[in-house]
Motif scaffolding. Structure first.
Motif, PDB file in Angstrom:
ATOM      1  N   UNK A 119       0.853  -1.187   0.000  1.00 43.33           N
ATOM      2  CA  UNK A 119       0.000   0.000   0.000  1.00 43.33           C
ATOM      3  C   UNK A 119       0.891   1.240   0.000  1.00 43.33           C
ATOM      4  N   UNK A 120       0.630   2.137  -0.947  1.00 38.35           N
ATOM      5  CA  UNK A 120       1.364   3.398  -1.030  1.00 38.35           C
ATOM      6  C   UNK A 120       0.443   4.533  -0.583  1.00 38.35           C
ATOM      7  N   UNK A 121       0.942   5.357   0.303  1.00 36.73           N
ATOM      8  CA  UNK A 121       0.174   6.487   0.816  1.00 36.73           C
ATOM      9  C   UNK A 121       0.905   7.773   0.451  1.00 36.73           C
ATOM     10  N   UNK A 122       0.277   8.608  -0.377  1.00 33.64           N
ATOM     11  CA  UNK A 122       0.902   9.834  -0.877  1.00 33.64           C
ATOM     12  C   UNK A 122       0.116  11.040  -0.392  1.00 33.64           C
ATOM     13  N   UNK A 137      10.749  16.217  -0.261  1.00 33.71           N
ATOM     14  CA  UNK A 137      10.178  14.908  -0.537  1.00 33.71           C
ATOM     15  C   UNK A 137      10.579  13.960   0.585  1.00 33.71           C
ATOM     16  N   UNK A 138       9.569  13.409   1.279  1.00 40.68           N
ATOM     17  CA  UNK A 138       9.842  12.629   2.491  1.00 40.68           C
ATOM     18  C   UNK A 138       9.245  11.223   2.392  1.00 40.68           C
ATOM     19  N   UNK A 139      10.090  10.233   2.062  1.00 39.36           N
ATOM     20  CA  UNK A 139       9.616   8.838   2.016  1.00 39.36           C
ATOM     21  C   UNK A 139       9.772   8.170   3.382  1.00 39.36           C
ATOM     22  N   UNK A 140       8.769   7.420   3.785  1.00 32.53           N
ATOM     23  CA  UNK A 140       8.823   6.661   5.040  1.00 32.53           C
ATOM     24  C   UNK A 140       8.597   5.188   4.724  1.00 32.53           C
ATOM     25  N   UNK A 141       9.467   4.354   5.270  1.00 35.79           N
ATOM     26  CA  UNK A 141       9.325   2.905   5.118  1.00 35.79           C
ATOM     27  C   UNK A 141       9.659   2.253   6.453  1.00 35.79           C
ATOM     28  N   UNK A 142       9.204   1.042   6.640  1.00 39.42           N
ATOM     29  CA  UNK A 142       9.521   0.288   7.844  1.00 39.42           C
ATOM     30  C   UNK A 142      10.792  -0.502   7.576  1.00 39.42           C
ATOM     31  N   UNK A 143      11.843  -0.243   8.349  1.00 40.08           N
ATOM     32  CA  UNK A 143      13.113  -0.915   8.114  1.00 40.08           C
ATOM     33  C   UNK A 143      13.769  -1.294   9.438  1.00 40.08           C
ATOM     34  N   UNK A 144      14.741  -2.165   9.365  1.00 34.60           N
ATOM     35  CA  UNK A 144      15.509  -2.612  10.522  1.00 34.60           C
ATOM     36  C   UNK A 144      16.280  -1.421  11.103  1.00 34.60           C
ATOM     37  N   UNK A 145      16.331  -1.331  12.410  1.00 31.86           N
ATOM     38  CA  UNK A 145      16.983  -0.187  13.049  1.00 31.86           C
ATOM     39  C   UNK A 145      18.468  -0.101  12.718  1.00 31.86           C
ATOM     40  N   UNK A 146      19.120  -1.248  12.571  1.00 33.45           N
ATOM     41  CA  UNK A 146      20.561  -1.262  12.323  1.00 33.45           C
ATOM     42  C   UNK A 146      20.917  -1.581  10.877  1.00 33.45           C
ATOM     43  N   UNK A 147      20.023  -2.265  10.181  1.00 30.03           N
ATOM     44  CA  UNK A 147      20.284  -2.646   8.794  1.00 30.03           C
ATOM     45  C   UNK A 147      19.234  -1.990   7.907  1.00 30.03           C
ATOM     46  N   UNK A 148      19.540  -0.824   7.362  1.00 31.20           N
ATOM     47  CA  UNK A 148      18.560  -0.046   6.619  1.00 31.20           C
ATOM     48  C   UNK A 148      18.088  -0.745   5.344  1.00 31.20           C
ATOM     49  N   UNK A 149      18.919  -1.658   4.821  1.00 32.66           N
ATOM     50  CA  UNK A 149      18.525  -2.373   3.607  1.00 32.66           C
ATOM     51  C   UNK A 149      17.494  -3.465   3.873  1.00 32.66           C
ATOM     52  N   UNK A 150      17.311  -3.793   5.143  1.00 36.71           N
ATOM     53  CA  UNK A 150      16.347  -4.837   5.510  1.00 36.71           C
ATOM     54  C   UNK A 150      15.012  -4.168   5.832  1.00 36.71           C
ATOM     55  N   UNK A 151      14.086  -4.246   4.878  1.00 37.37           N
ATOM     56  CA  UNK A 151      12.817  -3.533   5.027  1.00 37.37           C
ATOM     57  C   UNK A 151      11.650  -4.508   5.139  1.00 37.37           C
ATOM     58  N   UNK A 152      10.617  -4.055   5.814  1.00 41.03           N
ATOM     59  CA  UNK A 152       9.365  -4.795   5.871  1.00 41.03           C
ATOM     60  C   UNK A 152       8.453  -4.237   4.779  1.00 41.03           C
ATOM     61  N   UNK A 153       8.341  -4.975   3.687  1.00 45.89           N
ATOM     62  CA  UNK A 153       7.486  -4.514   2.592  1.00 45.89           C
ATOM     63  C   UNK A 153       6.023  -4.651   2.995  1.00 45.89           C
ATOM     64  N   UNK A 154       5.261  -3.661   2.675  1.00 51.44           N
ATOM     65  CA  UNK A 154       3.839  -3.699   3.003  1.00 51.44           C
ATOM     66  C   UNK A 154       3.203  -2.328   2.923  1.00 51.44           C
ATOM     67  N   UNK A 156       4.275   1.979   2.386  1.00 50.14           N
ATOM     68  CA  UNK A 156       5.215   3.075   2.193  1.00 50.14           C
ATOM     69  C   UNK A 156       4.433   4.383   2.162  1.00 50.14           C
ATOM     70  N   UNK A 157       4.975   5.388   2.843  1.00 48.53           N
ATOM     71  CA  UNK A 157       4.332   6.697   2.918  1.00 48.53           C
ATOM     72  C   UNK A 157       5.231   7.730   2.249  1.00 48.53           C
ATOM     73  N   UNK A 158       4.606   8.687   1.579  1.00 46.93           N
ATOM     74  CA  UNK A 158       5.356   9.744   0.912  1.00 46.93           C
ATOM     75  C   UNK A 158       4.652  11.078   1.164  1.00 46.93           C
TER      76      UNK A 158
END
Length: 299
Positions: A119-122, A137-154, A156-158
């Motif tokens: 789901x994308x929220x703009x 431009x401010x993108x928000x995603x759910x990601x691991x606190x220490x590993x930014x490349x590890x994201x929880x897909x589901x 995204x907010x913009x």
């Protein structure tokens, strides 16, 4: 003195609630082009279907929310699009709640979790979100606190700060993203920039400009829109506040559903549907809707 090479057009404000919805909630080709230009999608949208803007709770005592535009594309990805004139303190929480509600209602009992689509929220924002930062431009995603490349897909907010983008003055006619931000920020300027050589390349943006061209409307229609814009806005906000208060206080069983129907009926009347058609759709008395129409649409 600046002389226009073509007719100097005057436009409705695309940031105004009813105008924004008219452009993007009723013309899928325009919405598709705008979303593909603004969002960093790995796979572009090809087609979409509109969904009801009301996000109803499963239980009447839970909170109802309303968005400007909601749709689902050919890949079953969900999109919420909103225009906010001011940055409210609870804006991000509201955007979180709305997107989470879609995710929570996404799957049927027989579906596996791997069938969950993103789901994308703009949110376009005329106000300021970060006063001391230059980024717009401010993108928000759910990601691991220490590993930014590890994201929880589901989800995204913009968030897009239109005012900051305007101040940067970095508009490029070769950027589709800039074209749409200019449409929302300064349609008059965009009209002068979209010369005939760009007619085919930006046909959706040109169509959007035609939709808000004041020349399309009679003086009576323009007068009515300008006179009623504030009244409709405050009436809309008051109805939403009633829903909020009823939800918080748990008053009058079923009031949330009733107010929600009233909001939908008012919106249909604003969009030009007949009173008899709206009365039949929502099971309201025609006399009641006539009163509503006279108070908020014709007054």
């Amino acid at each position: 003195v600046h002389l226009c090479k073509k007719r100097c057009m005057a436009f409705l404000d695309p940031k105004q609630d009813s105008t924004f919805k008219y452009v993007f909630a009723e013309h899928p080709d325009v919405l598709i082009d705008m979303l593909n230009a603004i969002l960093p999608l790995k796979v572009p949208i090809v087609s979409l279907e509109y969904l009801p803007p009301e996000l109803l709770p499963r239980q009447t005592q839970k909170k109802t929310s309303i968005v400007d535009v909601r749709c689902r594309d050919n890949l079953n990805r969900h999109f919420i699009v909103e225009m906010q004139v001011a940055h409210r303190k609870n804006l991000r929480k509201r955007m979180l709640y709305n997107a989470a509600k879609i995710i929570a209602n996404e799957l049927y009992p027989f579906q596996d979790f791997d069938q969950l689509r993103i789901t994308y929220s703009l949110c376009f924002l005329e106000g300021t979100m970060y006063p001391n930062k230059q980024e717009w431009f401010h993108p928000f995603r759910i990601s691991h606190e220490n590993f930014e490349d590890d994201k929880l897909d589901g989800i995204e907010w913009f968030f897009v700060e239109l005012g900051k983008w305007r101040k940067l003055g970095n508009f490029s006619i070769t950027s589709r993203r800039d074209v749409w931000l200019s449409f929302l920020s300064n349609p008059e300027m965009l009209d002068t920039m979209l010369t005939t050589e760009y007619e085919n390349e930006y046909k959706e943006a040109r169509k959007a400009l035609r939709l808000i061209d004041k020349a399309k409307y009679t003086p009576e229609q323009l007068w009515a829109m300008e006179r009623n814009a504030d009244e409709l806005y405050f009436a809309w906000e008051a109805l939403k506040m009633d829903i909020d208060e009823a939800t918080k206080e748990g008053e009058a069983k079923g009031i949330v559903e009733g107010q929600q129907l009233l909001l939908s009926a008012l919106n249909d009347l604003k969009l030009g549907k007949s009173i008899n058609e709206v009365a039949s759709s929502y099971n309201f008395e025609v006399s009641f809707l006539e009163t509503l129409y006279k108070q908020f649409i014709l007054k």
